[in-house]
Design a protein around this motif. Structure first.
Motif, PDB file in Angstrom:
ATOM      1  N   ASP A  84      -3.525   1.153 -14.990  1.00  0.00           N
ATOM      2  CA  ASP A  84      -4.500   2.006 -14.307  1.00  0.00           C
ATOM      3  C   ASP A  84      -5.405   1.099 -13.474  1.00  0.00           C
ATOM      4  OD1 ASP A  84      -6.130   4.099 -13.542  1.00  0.00           O
ATOM      5  OD2 ASP A  84      -7.214   4.206 -15.451  1.00  0.00           O
ATOM      6  N   LYS A  85      -5.488   1.428 -12.173  1.00  0.00           N
ATOM      7  CA  LYS A  85      -6.341   0.654 -11.254  1.00  0.00           C
ATOM      8  C   LYS A  85      -7.437   1.592 -10.762  1.00  0.00           C
ATOM      9  CE  LYS A  85      -3.476  -2.185  -8.451  1.00  0.00           C
ATOM     10  NZ  LYS A  85      -2.885  -2.394  -7.109  1.00  0.00           N
ATOM     11  N   PRO A  86      -8.437   1.893 -11.591  1.00  0.00           N
ATOM     12  CA  PRO A  86      -9.406   2.943 -11.244  1.00  0.00           C
ATOM     13  C   PRO A  86     -10.230   2.652  -9.984  1.00  0.00           C
ATOM     14  CG  PRO A  86     -10.019   1.834 -13.298  1.00  0.00           C
ATOM     15  CD  PRO A  86      -8.697   1.296 -12.907  1.00  0.00           C
ATOM     16  N   ASP A  97       4.406   7.056 -15.530  1.00  0.00           N
ATOM     17  CA  ASP A  97       4.581   6.233 -14.329  1.00  0.00           C
ATOM     18  C   ASP A  97       4.121   4.801 -14.574  1.00  0.00           C
ATOM     19  OD1 ASP A  97       5.480   5.669 -11.803  1.00  0.00           O
ATOM     20  OD2 ASP A  97       4.044   6.910 -10.745  1.00  0.00           O
ATOM     21  N   ASP A  98       4.509   3.933 -13.647  1.00  0.00           N
ATOM     22  CA  ASP A  98       4.179   2.515 -13.803  1.00  0.00           C
ATOM     23  C   ASP A  98       2.699   2.241 -13.597  1.00  0.00           C
ATOM     24  OD1 ASP A  98       4.311   3.077 -11.061  1.00  0.00           O
ATOM     25  OD2 ASP A  98       5.676   1.446 -10.561  1.00  0.00           O
ATOM     26  N   ILE A  99       2.131   2.833 -12.518  1.00  0.00           N
ATOM     27  CA  ILE A  99       0.738   2.493 -12.203  1.00  0.00           C
ATOM     28  C   ILE A  99       0.048   3.648 -11.498  1.00  0.00           C
ATOM     29  CG2 ILE A  99       1.414   1.314 -10.039  1.00  0.00           C
ATOM     30  CD1 ILE A  99      -0.855  -0.738 -10.623  1.00  0.00           C
ATOM     31  N   LEU A 100      -1.191   3.864 -11.862  1.00  0.00           N
ATOM     32  CA  LEU A 100      -2.027   4.852 -11.186  1.00  0.00           C
ATOM     33  C   LEU A 100      -2.950   4.055 -10.276  1.00  0.00           C
ATOM     34  CD1 LEU A 100      -2.470   7.958 -11.224  1.00  0.00           C
ATOM     35  CD2 LEU A 100      -4.272   7.589 -12.882  1.00  0.00           C
ATOM     36  N   ASP A 101      -2.667   4.157  -8.990  1.00  0.00           N
ATOM     37  CA  ASP A 101      -3.393   3.342  -8.007  1.00  0.00           C
ATOM     38  C   ASP A 101      -4.330   4.282  -7.247  1.00  0.00           C
ATOM     39  OD1 ASP A 101      -3.929   1.039  -6.422  1.00  0.00           O
ATOM     40  OD2 ASP A 101      -2.375   1.569  -4.994  1.00  0.00           O
ATOM     41  N   THR A 102      -3.950   4.748  -6.043  1.00  0.00           N
ATOM     42  CA  THR A 102      -4.791   5.740  -5.365  1.00  0.00           C
ATOM     43  C   THR A 102      -4.762   7.056  -6.139  1.00  0.00           C
ATOM     44  OG1 THR A 102      -3.010   6.643  -4.004  1.00  0.00           O
ATOM     45  CG2 THR A 102      -4.210   4.750  -3.114  1.00  0.00           C
ATOM     46  N   GLY A 103      -3.698   7.253  -6.910  1.00  0.00           N
ATOM     47  CA  GLY A 103      -3.552   8.480  -7.690  1.00  0.00           C
ATOM     48  C   GLY A 103      -2.851   9.596  -6.923  1.00  0.00           C
ATOM     49  N   ARG A 104      -2.529   9.325  -5.650  1.00  0.00           N
ATOM     50  CA  ARG A 104      -1.923  10.384  -4.834  1.00  0.00           C
ATOM     51  C   ARG A 104      -0.558  10.815  -5.382  1.00  0.00           C
ATOM     52  NH1 ARG A 104      -1.878   7.724   0.221  1.00  0.00           N
ATOM     53  NH2 ARG A 104      -3.954   6.926   0.612  1.00  0.00           N
ATOM     54  N   THR A 105       0.240   9.859  -5.817  1.00  0.00           N
ATOM     55  CA  THR A 105       1.582  10.187  -6.316  1.00  0.00           C
ATOM     56  C   THR A 105       1.509  11.133  -7.511  1.00  0.00           C
ATOM     57  OG1 THR A 105       2.342   7.999  -5.651  1.00  0.00           O
ATOM     58  CG2 THR A 105       3.758   9.208  -7.170  1.00  0.00           C
ATOM     59  N   LEU A 106       0.797  10.739  -8.554  1.00  0.00           N
ATOM     60  CA  LEU A 106       0.783  11.570  -9.753  1.00  0.00           C
ATOM     61  C   LEU A 106       0.039  12.884  -9.539  1.00  0.00           C
ATOM     62  CD1 LEU A 106       0.586   9.322 -12.931  1.00  0.00           C
ATOM     63  CD2 LEU A 106       2.540  10.396 -11.815  1.00  0.00           C
ATOM     64  N   ALA A 160      10.951   1.127   0.761  1.00  0.00           N
ATOM     65  CA  ALA A 160      10.680   2.327  -0.029  1.00  0.00           C
ATOM     66  C   ALA A 160      10.400   1.876  -1.436  1.00  0.00           C
ATOM     67  CB  ALA A 160      11.908   3.230  -0.020  1.00  0.00           C
ATOM     68  N   ARG A 161       9.320   2.383  -2.029  1.00  0.00           N
ATOM     69  CA  ARG A 161       8.979   1.991  -3.390  1.00  0.00           C
ATOM     70  C   ARG A 161       9.042   3.190  -4.310  1.00  0.00           C
ATOM     71  NH1 ARG A 161       3.769   0.312  -3.627  1.00  0.00           N
ATOM     72  NH2 ARG A 161       3.283   1.309  -1.675  1.00  0.00           N
ATOM     73  N   GLY A 162       9.486   2.987  -5.532  1.00  0.00           N
ATOM     74  CA  GLY A 162       9.571   4.111  -6.469  1.00  0.00           C
ATOM     75  C   GLY A 162       8.734   3.859  -7.677  1.00  0.00           C
ATOM     76  N   LEU A 213       7.476  -2.985 -12.045  1.00  0.00           N
ATOM     77  CA  LEU A 213       6.798  -2.936 -10.741  1.00  0.00           C
ATOM     78  C   LEU A 213       7.429  -3.939  -9.769  1.00  0.00           C
ATOM     79  CD1 LEU A 213       3.752  -2.756 -12.811  1.00  0.00           C
ATOM     80  CD2 LEU A 213       3.628  -1.408 -10.719  1.00  0.00           C
ATOM     81  N   ASP A 214       7.645  -3.477  -8.533  1.00  0.00           N
ATOM     82  CA  ASP A 214       8.355  -4.317  -7.567  1.00  0.00           C
ATOM     83  C   ASP A 214       7.489  -4.759  -6.399  1.00  0.00           C
ATOM     84  OD1 ASP A 214       8.223  -1.643  -6.378  1.00  0.00           O
ATOM     85  OD2 ASP A 214       9.551  -2.467  -4.845  1.00  0.00           O
ATOM     86  N   TYR A 215       7.998  -5.753  -5.724  1.00  0.00           N
ATOM     87  CA  TYR A 215       7.537  -6.041  -4.363  1.00  0.00           C
ATOM     88  C   TYR A 215       8.811  -6.136  -3.535  1.00  0.00           C
ATOM     89  CZ  TYR A 215       5.968  -8.341  -0.160  1.00  0.00           C
ATOM     90  OH  TYR A 215       5.737  -8.629   1.159  1.00  0.00           O
ATOM     91  N   THR A 256       0.861  -1.184   0.000  1.00  0.00           N
ATOM     92  CA  THR A 256       0.000   0.000   0.000  1.00  0.00           C
ATOM     93  C   THR A 256       0.894   1.229   0.000  1.00  0.00           C
ATOM     94  OG1 THR A 256      -0.093   0.041   2.415  1.00  0.00           O
ATOM     95  CG2 THR A 256      -1.904  -1.086   1.274  1.00  0.00           C
ATOM     96  N   SER A 257       0.393   2.366  -0.523  1.00  0.00           N
ATOM     97  CA  SER A 257       1.272   3.530  -0.602  1.00  0.00           C
ATOM     98  C   SER A 257       1.087   4.431   0.612  1.00  0.00           C
ATOM     99  CB  SER A 257       1.060   4.287  -1.907  1.00  0.00           C
ATOM    100  OG  SER A 257      -0.210   4.857  -1.959  1.00  0.00           O
ATOM    101  N   GLY A 258       2.195   5.001   1.065  1.00  0.00           N
ATOM    102  CA  GLY A 258       2.176   5.892   2.231  1.00  0.00           C
ATOM    103  C   GLY A 258       2.542   7.299   1.824  1.00  0.00           C
ATOM    104  N   LEU A 265      -5.720  -5.603  -7.533  1.00  0.00           N
ATOM    105  CA  LEU A 265      -4.843  -6.733  -7.249  1.00  0.00           C
ATOM    106  C   LEU A 265      -3.420  -6.191  -7.263  1.00  0.00           C
ATOM    107  CD1 LEU A 265      -4.883  -9.943  -7.346  1.00  0.00           C
ATOM    108  CD2 LEU A 265      -4.414  -9.686  -9.774  1.00  0.00           C
ATOM    109  N   PHE A 266      -2.561  -6.638  -6.339  1.00  0.00           N
ATOM    110  CA  PHE A 266      -1.179  -6.175  -6.329  1.00  0.00           C
ATOM    111  C   PHE A 266      -0.381  -6.941  -7.380  1.00  0.00           C
ATOM    112  CE2 PHE A 266       3.212  -5.861  -4.901  1.00  0.00           C
ATOM    113  CZ  PHE A 266       3.312  -4.490  -4.691  1.00  0.00           C
ATOM    114  N   VAL A 267       0.225  -6.216  -8.295  1.00  0.00           N
ATOM    115  CA  VAL A 267       0.928  -6.857  -9.409  1.00  0.00           C
ATOM    116  C   VAL A 267       2.412  -6.495  -9.414  1.00  0.00           C
ATOM    117  CG1 VAL A 267      -1.127  -6.994 -10.860  1.00  0.00           C
ATOM    118  CG2 VAL A 267       0.339  -4.968 -11.007  1.00  0.00           C
ATOM    119  N   VAL A 268       3.205  -7.366 -10.009  1.00  0.00           N
ATOM    120  CA  VAL A 268       4.648  -7.108 -10.124  1.00  0.00           C
ATOM    121  C   VAL A 268       5.118  -7.386 -11.545  1.00  0.00           C
ATOM    122  CG1 VAL A 268       5.182  -7.667  -7.701  1.00  0.00           C
ATOM    123  CG2 VAL A 268       5.297  -9.471  -9.437  1.00  0.00           C
TER     124      VAL A 268
END
Ligand code: 5GP
Ligand code: MG
Length: 188
Positions: A131-133, A100-109, A186-188, A159-161, A76-78, A152-155
């Motif tokens: 995109d994970k709308p 970017d790799d993925i738009l999840d919560t969208g907070r980063t972008l 830390a995830r980038g 994309l990393d885990y 999950t993103s913090g 779903l969490f993907v790698v």
């Protein structure tokens, strides 16, 4: 042992990924035809996508990098931290395409777009590999996206885990057992 052993199922194969990127590259090309623009790759996650994408865009562009990490429990993103940002003259008055790799919560972008506008970008658009709308919290929609994914969490494919799996050439879901001992990373 290879990374494949940890994958429960493949969501997008290498071939599917490349044809999705061909399509996005055509859309980007149409949008920026006749205009200067800079692709800003958000590290580390987008490095694989950005390098395949730019090689399918046959018009002039410049390339810049930005590094951001969100600190969470691994899936999950913090809080977001910007570790590296392009210089003022790479931003001011420029048309930027944030990749970017993925738009999840969208907070980063959402935050990165605001930061680049604040620093004087003429225009900021976004292009994401996935995109994970269903997970969206911030008011943002990608201008371009290669694929939509379920919640779903993907790698793989960047994309990393816990820092690993970025070098898988496809996108997959991890086996449950891999999450058994969650780590602070830390995830980038
Ligand atoms: P946000 O929630 O701010 O849109 O996404 C922040 C970051 O969380 C993404 O750039 C990515 O690094 C990470 N992230 C979100 N969803 C996933 C996922 O399914 N897999 C992986 N590996 N990272 C993800
Ligand atoms: Mg990322």
């Amino acid at each position: 042992m290879t990374l494949d052993n940890d994958i429960e199922r493949v969501l997008f194969s290498e071939g599917e990924i490349l044809s999705g990127i061909d399509r996005v590259a055509r859309e980007v090309t149409r949008t920026y035809q006749g205009r200067d623009f800079t692709v800003v790759s958000v590290l580390k996650g987008s490095c694989v996508f950005a390098s395949d994408l730019i090689r399918r865009i046959p018009i002039p562009l410049e390339l810049a990098f930005l590094a951001a990490s969100s600190y969470g429990d691994g899936t999950t993103s913090g809080a977001l931290e910007i570790n590296f940002i392009p210089t003022g003259n790479e931003i001011e008055g420029r048309n930027l395409l944030l990749v970017d790799d993925i738009l999840d919560t969208g907070r980063t972008l959402h935050k990165l777009k605001a930061e680049l506008s604040k620093r004087g970008a003429a225009e900021v658009r976004t292009c994401v590999f996935l995109d994970k709308p269903s997970r969206r919290e911030a008011p943002i929609k990608p201008d371009f996206r290669a694929f939509e994914v379920e919640n779903l969490f993907v790698v793989g494919y960047g994309l990393d885990y816990a820092g690993r799996y970025r070098n898988l050439p496809y996108v997959g879901a991890l086996k449950e057992v891999v999450y058994a001992a969650p780590k602070k990373t830390a995830r980038g």
